[in-house]
Design a protein around this motif. Structure first.
Motif, PDB file in Angstrom:
ATOM      1  N   VAL A 110       0.839  -1.198   0.000  1.00 47.72           N
ATOM      2  CA  VAL A 110       0.000   0.000   0.000  1.00 47.72           C
ATOM      3  C   VAL A 110       0.877   1.253   0.000  1.00 47.72           C
ATOM      4  CG1 VAL A 110      -1.711   1.326   1.310  1.00 47.72           C
ATOM      5  CG2 VAL A 110      -1.913  -1.173   1.158  1.00 47.72           C
ATOM      6  N   TYR A 111       1.943   1.214   0.769  1.00 46.22           N
ATOM      7  CA  TYR A 111       2.839   2.350   0.908  1.00 46.22           C
ATOM      8  C   TYR A 111       3.479   2.725  -0.429  1.00 46.22           C
ATOM      9  CZ  TYR A 111       6.263   5.285   3.401  1.00 46.22           C
ATOM     10  OH  TYR A 111       7.019   6.336   3.869  1.00 46.22           O
ATOM     11  N   ILE A 112       3.879   1.707  -1.187  1.00 46.17           N
ATOM     12  CA  ILE A 112       4.499   1.962  -2.491  1.00 46.17           C
ATOM     13  C   ILE A 112       3.456   2.426  -3.503  1.00 46.17           C
ATOM     14  CG2 ILE A 112       5.660   0.870  -4.450  1.00 46.17           C
ATOM     15  CD1 ILE A 112       7.070  -0.973  -2.435  1.00 46.17           C
ATOM     16  N   LYS A 113       2.342   1.717  -3.593  1.00 50.55           N
ATOM     17  CA  LYS A 113       1.332   2.015  -4.609  1.00 50.55           C
ATOM     18  C   LYS A 113       0.671   3.372  -4.395  1.00 50.55           C
ATOM     19  CE  LYS A 113      -1.323  -1.437  -6.001  1.00 50.55           C
ATOM     20  NZ  LYS A 113      -2.202  -2.633  -5.954  1.00 50.55           N
ATOM     21  N   SER A 114       0.594   3.820  -3.138  1.00 48.83           N
ATOM     22  CA  SER A 114      -0.063   5.096  -2.834  1.00 48.83           C
ATOM     23  C   SER A 114       0.800   6.303  -3.189  1.00 48.83           C
ATOM     24  CB  SER A 114      -0.394   5.156  -1.339  1.00 48.83           C
ATOM     25  OG  SER A 114       0.802   5.213  -0.573  1.00 48.83           O
ATOM     26  N   GLY A 115       2.100   6.057  -3.435  1.00 53.02           N
ATOM     27  CA  GLY A 115       3.020   7.163  -3.699  1.00 53.02           C
ATOM     28  C   GLY A 115       3.705   7.688  -2.449  1.00 53.02           C
ATOM     29  N   MET A 116       3.317   7.151  -1.276  1.00 50.05           N
ATOM     30  CA  MET A 116       3.922   7.613  -0.023  1.00 50.05           C
ATOM     31  C   MET A 116       5.404   7.258   0.035  1.00 50.05           C
ATOM     32  SD  MET A 116       1.057   6.675   2.836  1.00 50.05           S
ATOM     33  CE  MET A 116      -0.624   7.295   2.752  1.00 50.05           C
ATOM     34  N   TYR A 117       5.758   6.097  -0.493  1.00 46.94           N
ATOM     35  CA  TYR A 117       7.159   5.672  -0.459  1.00 46.94           C
ATOM     36  C   TYR A 117       8.025   6.657  -1.235  1.00 46.94           C
ATOM     37  CZ  TYR A 117      11.302   2.711  -0.804  1.00 46.94           C
ATOM     38  OH  TYR A 117      12.585   2.231  -0.720  1.00 46.94           O
ATOM     39  N   GLU A 118       7.590   7.019  -2.412  1.00 49.98           N
ATOM     40  CA  GLU A 118       8.365   7.943  -3.245  1.00 49.98           C
ATOM     41  C   GLU A 118       8.499   9.301  -2.564  1.00 49.98           C
ATOM     42  OE1 GLU A 118      10.758   8.926  -6.382  1.00 49.98           O
ATOM     43  OE2 GLU A 118       9.939   6.970  -5.826  1.00 49.98           O
ATOM     44  N   ARG A 119       7.422   9.761  -1.948  1.00 45.44           N
ATOM     45  CA  ARG A 119       7.465  11.048  -1.250  1.00 45.44           C
ATOM     46  C   ARG A 119       8.450  10.998  -0.082  1.00 45.44           C
ATOM     47  NH1 ARG A 119       2.018  12.916   1.518  1.00 45.44           N
ATOM     48  NH2 ARG A 119       2.673  11.328   2.999  1.00 45.44           N
ATOM     49  N   HIS A 120       8.396   9.898   0.683  1.00 43.64           N
ATOM     50  CA  HIS A 120       9.290   9.759   1.830  1.00 43.64           C
ATOM     51  C   HIS A 120      10.741   9.613   1.373  1.00 43.64           C
ATOM     52  CE1 HIS A 120      10.714   8.779   5.796  1.00 43.64           C
ATOM     53  NE2 HIS A 120      11.204   7.630   5.374  1.00 43.64           N
ATOM     54  N   ARG A 121      10.950   8.903   0.258  1.00 39.16           N
ATOM     55  CA  ARG A 121      12.302   8.724  -0.263  1.00 39.16           C
ATOM     56  C   ARG A 121      12.944  10.083  -0.564  1.00 39.16           C
ATOM     57  NH1 ARG A 121      13.877   5.001  -5.430  1.00 39.16           N
ATOM     58  NH2 ARG A 121      12.302   6.228  -6.505  1.00 39.16           N
ATOM     59  N   HIS A 122      12.195  10.978  -1.194  1.00 48.22           N
ATOM     60  CA  HIS A 122      12.738  12.308  -1.506  1.00 48.22           C
ATOM     61  C   HIS A 122      13.034  13.086  -0.226  1.00 48.22           C
ATOM     62  CE1 HIS A 122      12.511  12.395  -5.862  1.00 48.22           C
ATOM     63  NE2 HIS A 122      11.345  11.803  -5.799  1.00 48.22           N
ATOM     64  N   LYS A 123      12.188  12.915   0.763  1.00 42.32           N
ATOM     65  CA  LYS A 123      12.351  13.645   2.019  1.00 42.32           C
ATOM     66  C   LYS A 123      13.618  13.203   2.755  1.00 42.32           C
ATOM     67  CE  LYS A 123      10.121  14.147   6.527  1.00 42.32           C
ATOM     68  NZ  LYS A 123       8.925  13.794   7.328  1.00 42.32           N
ATOM     69  N   ILE A 124      13.789  11.891   2.936  1.00 40.09           N
ATOM     70  CA  ILE A 124      14.936  11.401   3.703  1.00 40.09           C
ATOM     71  C   ILE A 124      16.226  11.597   2.917  1.00 40.09           C
ATOM     72  CG2 ILE A 124      14.815   8.985   2.921  1.00 40.09           C
ATOM     73  CD1 ILE A 124      15.486   8.154   5.784  1.00 40.09           C
TER      74      ILE A 124
END
Length: 449
Positions: free
Chosen positions: A327-341
């Protein structure tokens, strides 16, 4: 990014960074709409989403408030301890609320299916999601060749013990390399030999000689953001490794555990250059999300599939965690968090290297040009006593790690360095820590004992 998404991200950032602390009332909807120059409905939607993510709660006829989480507090002065040793992500950047939302969504979607043992290969829907996710890093594979593992370690242990179709037995490792894997290989009595890797790279001629004569089963390498060196191979080096693997029937086990932390262009993995399926690709999600997740992916070549499946035998990761990651990957949350960290760590690396530039006038330290990732090695003068140096720094509450532990016990051609990690080094403490390290090195160089 839409206006709504920008506002939501900004509100979450302000809550996380303590601009809005636990229990504090958020600006009124009308005031926030004026502040962000948007409609009232956009702010209402953003606040509602914060409530769904358990970051805020509403009180009728009063407004929205920040959730009071256990252990939460207003920002305080930083600890006196300067941590250049820890490799786990900074808890301040853990995506608690996002991942909690994903856990809830996973439970709603899969219900009781998540409480079974599952398949040894991993959750089928996650494996299919990983097909497109890995393709973004130029790792193209069918879902049938992807295994979900508890981080990269489980896959590394299986690969060390299982037979390979080339009939060879020796594992070649870079020196220095991942210390826990080196200790595992030594404890298990696995035939292992080393090849020197420095900040400048490795000797491809020596690598070819070992591939040709050394009975090498596989070459374990970290091409990007190496632990403990922090450096990455150039594209031509990765291409050469891929070519030599095919030429001499040697497999490459590519540990790409920090791929998500890089910003360097043109850093495709070795896997992308190999055309004969001689590369096993490993990825961990622990370094980008949080260590307790214990999830990784292994992309296994066709010729190794059945043997790897036989040795893995059973499901060894939580179905619930796998579904939440999907869910985390498909929702786009993973990509957003990746840019943040990634942005956070890149800023810390920059602060570290700039501090070395300012305080290293005498040239006591040598560091490579590293701009992304987590590690920077501080290469030291040969006269420095590493044990005494680390003890003196610890007495000043500056935690560092000696480079000695990253070598095979029998390997003698060692460089003398400190492995510096910026994962938990607070930005406001980095310059002080670097200055103290250089001062202690200066004392060591001048010490007669």
């Amino acid at each position: 990014m839409t206006k709504y998404a920008e506002i939501l991200a900004d509100l979450e950032r302000k809550i996380q960074e303590g601009h809005y602390v636990s229990g504090q009332k958020l600006p009124s909807i009308r005031h926030a709409a004026k502040q962000y120059a948007c409609s009232i409905s956009t702010i209402t939607r953003a606040y509602s989403e914060l409530e769904k993510r358990h970051a805020a709660y509403s009180i009728a006829q009063s407004g929205y408030y920040v959730v009071d989480k256990p252990g939460s507090r207003s920002p305080v002065t930083e600890s006196a301890k300067i941590d250049f040793a820890s490799i786990s992500p900074d808890p301040s950047v853990f995506p608690y609320l996002d991942f909690q939302h994903c856990l809830n969504q996973a439970l709603d979607t899969y219900k009781s299916d998540l409480f079974t043992c599952g398949e040894a290969e991993g959750l089928d829907t996650l494996r299919h999601t990983l097909v497109s996710h890995l393709a973004g890093d130029q790792v193209f594979s069918k879902a049938e060749r992807i295994f979900v593992t508890p981080g990269a370690n489980r896959a590394l242990e299986i690969l060390a013990k299982m037979p390979f179709p080339n009939g060879k037995s020796v594992i070649l490792v870079e020196q220095p390399s991942y210390d826990l894997y080196l200790r595992f290989l030594e404890a298990e009595g696995v035939p292992v030999c080393g090849i020197a890797r420095t900040a400048a790279g490795l000797d491809l001629g020596e690598l070819e000689a070992k591939f040709r004569q050394g009975g090498i089963k596989f070459f374990y390498t970290m091409p990007r953001y190496h632990s403990p060196l922090g450096t990455s191979y150039r594209a031509d080096e990765r291409k050469a490794i891929a070519r030599l693997a095919s030429q001499y029937d040697v497999y490459v086990v590519e540990d790409d555990y920090m791929a998500d932390l890089g910003e360097d262009p043109g850093t495709d993995p070795v896997y992308a250059y190999n055309r004969t399926s001689h590369v096993v690709y490993l990825k961990s999600f622990s370094k980008i999300i949080f260590p307790g997740l214990r999830l990784g992916a292994a992309v296994i070549p066709e010729k190794l599939l059945e043997t790897f499946r036989t040795f893995k035998r059973y499901a060894d990761t939580s179905q619930l965690s796998q579904a939440a990651l999907e869910v985390y990957i498909k929702s786009g949350m993973y990509e957003r968090h990746r840019h943040k960290i990634r942005a956070s760590y890149t800023a810390r690396i920059s602060a570290l290297t700039e501090a070395v530039r300012r305080h290293n006038e005498a040239g006591l330290l040598q560091i490579p040009d590293i701009r992304s990732g987590v590690y920077v090695p501080f290469k030291l003068p040969l006269t420095v006593n590493l044990e005494r140096l680390t003890e003196r720094l610890a007495a000043k509450e500056i935690l560092v790690v000696s480079g000695k532990r990253f070598y095979l016990k029998e390997y003698r051609e060692r460089e003398k360095f400190l492995r510096i990690s910026i994962a938990r080094a607070q930005p406001g403490q980095i310059e002080q820590g670097v200055r103290e390290i250089i001062e202690e090195v200066r004392r060591e160089v001048g010490s007669p004992y």
